[in-house]
Design a protein around this motif. Sequence first.
Motif, PDB file in Angstrom:
ATOM      1  N   THR A 159      41.400  53.473  38.687  1.00 55.61           N
ATOM      2  CA  THR A 159      40.815  54.234  39.789  1.00 55.61           C
ATOM      3  C   THR A 159      39.419  53.775  40.182  1.00 55.61           C
ATOM      4  O   THR A 159      39.021  53.949  41.320  1.00 55.61           O
ATOM      5  N   GLU A 160      38.685  53.166  39.290  1.00 52.11           N
ATOM      6  CA  GLU A 160      37.329  52.729  39.627  1.00 52.11           C
ATOM      7  C   GLU A 160      37.257  51.255  40.012  1.00 52.11           C
ATOM      8  O   GLU A 160      36.186  50.744  40.293  1.00 52.11           O
ATOM      9  N   ARG A 161      38.360  50.541  40.017  1.00 50.66           N
ATOM     10  CA  ARG A 161      38.319  49.099  40.262  1.00 50.66           C
ATOM     11  C   ARG A 161      39.197  48.712  41.449  1.00 50.66           C
ATOM     12  O   ARG A 161      40.235  49.297  41.659  1.00 50.66           O
ATOM     13  N   PRO A 162      38.787  47.663  42.178  1.00 48.71           N
ATOM     14  CA  PRO A 162      39.568  47.246  43.344  1.00 48.71           C
ATOM     15  C   PRO A 162      40.741  46.323  43.012  1.00 48.71           C
ATOM     16  O   PRO A 162      41.560  46.030  43.859  1.00 48.71           O
ATOM     17  N   VAL A 163      40.857  45.850  41.779  1.00 44.71           N
ATOM     18  CA  VAL A 163      41.877  44.875  41.413  1.00 44.71           C
ATOM     19  C   VAL A 163      43.178  45.566  41.003  1.00 44.71           C
ATOM     20  O   VAL A 163      43.170  46.506  40.224  1.00 44.71           O
ATOM     21  N   VAL A 164      44.293  45.074  41.549  1.00 46.21           N
ATOM     22  CA  VAL A 164      45.614  45.600  41.187  1.00 46.21           C
ATOM     23  C   VAL A 164      46.225  44.680  40.141  1.00 46.21           C
ATOM     24  O   VAL A 164      46.328  43.475  40.345  1.00 46.21           O
ATOM     25  N   ALA A 165      46.630  45.246  39.012  1.00 50.77           N
ATOM     26  CA  ALA A 165      47.293  44.477  37.954  1.00 50.77           C
ATOM     27  C   ALA A 165      48.803  44.652  38.103  1.00 50.77           C
ATOM     28  O   ALA A 165      49.296  45.776  38.090  1.00 50.77           O
ATOM     29  N   THR A 166      49.530  43.564  38.265  1.00 51.44           N
ATOM     30  CA  THR A 166      50.978  43.627  38.403  1.00 51.44           C
ATOM     31  C   THR A 166      51.613  43.875  37.034  1.00 51.44           C
ATOM     32  O   THR A 166      51.318  43.173  36.076  1.00 51.44           O
ATOM     33  N   VAL A 167      52.476  44.881  36.961  1.00 52.25           N
ATOM     34  CA  VAL A 167      53.158  45.185  35.703  1.00 52.25           C
ATOM     35  C   VAL A 167      54.668  44.931  35.790  1.00 52.25           C
ATOM     36  O   VAL A 167      55.340  44.906  34.776  1.00 52.25           O
ATOM     37  N   PHE A 168      55.180  44.716  37.003  1.00 48.01           N
ATOM     38  CA  PHE A 168      56.608  44.459  37.151  1.00 48.01           C
ATOM     39  C   PHE A 168      56.865  43.708  38.444  1.00 48.01           C
ATOM     40  O   PHE A 168      56.306  44.034  39.492  1.00 48.01           O
ATOM     41  N   GLU A 169      57.750  42.710  38.374  1.00 50.49           N
ATOM     42  CA  GLU A 169      58.273  42.014  39.549  1.00 50.49           C
ATOM     43  C   GLU A 169      59.772  41.886  39.358  1.00 50.49           C
ATOM     44  O   GLU A 169      60.223  41.454  38.299  1.00 50.49           O
ATOM     45  N   GLY A 170      60.535  42.277  40.354  1.00 49.43           N
ATOM     46  CA  GLY A 170      61.983  42.201  40.231  1.00 49.43           C
ATOM     47  C   GLY A 170      62.679  42.388  41.555  1.00 49.43           C
ATOM     48  O   GLY A 170      62.061  42.353  42.615  1.00 49.43           O
ATOM     49  N   THR A 171      63.979  42.616  41.468  1.00 50.98           N
ATOM     50  CA  THR A 171      64.841  42.745  42.638  1.00 50.98           C
ATOM     51  C   THR A 171      65.566  44.083  42.584  1.00 50.98           C
ATOM     52  O   THR A 171      66.049  44.478  41.521  1.00 50.98           O
ATOM     53  N   VAL A 172      65.664  44.747  43.731  1.00 51.53           N
ATOM     54  CA  VAL A 172      66.400  46.005  43.805  1.00 51.53           C
ATOM     55  C   VAL A 172      67.866  45.713  43.499  1.00 51.53           C
ATOM     56  O   VAL A 172      68.481  44.855  44.128  1.00 51.53           O
ATOM     57  N   THR A 173      68.399  46.414  42.502  1.00 44.82           N
ATOM     58  CA  THR A 173      69.793  46.203  42.100  1.00 44.82           C
ATOM     59  C   THR A 173      70.669  47.429  42.324  1.00 44.82           C
ATOM     60  O   THR A 173      71.892  47.335  42.302  1.00 44.82           O
TER      61      THR A 173
END
Length: 124
Positions: free
Chosen positions: A79-93
């Motif tokens: 909430t205090e930072r502008p950086v988004v950390a990716t925790v998941f990448e995938g495809t809708v199944t």
Amino acid sequence: MTAAAAGVALAPHVTLDGGPLPTSLASALVALRVVRPLRTTAWARLEFTVDDAAHVLDASRGVGAVKVGQQVTVGGRPTERPVVATVFEGTVTRIEAVRGERGGTRLVVTAQDASALLASETAQ
């Protein structure tokens, strides 16, 4: 101690095919779960409330707004930072409409990471 008190509160950030969720879906997101187990497929489950079953078929709010095969990225931003950390990448199944115990309908979207495709190709 709450997550916010521990300093780990995250604002979820979800994209479909590289773009933001449609506004109607972003405001309806009520649950988000990402599971990243060892040695098996990682998956994400997104749940959206919809006014009624008819909205599930509405192109702007339901199945038309999310399609099997779309790329999904889930991230979190402290909430205090502008950086988004990716925790998941995938495809809708999978996309389904689920009737709640207390009435109402939820649009449930499941996505799997690339290891699911690899596993299905290896099994053939």
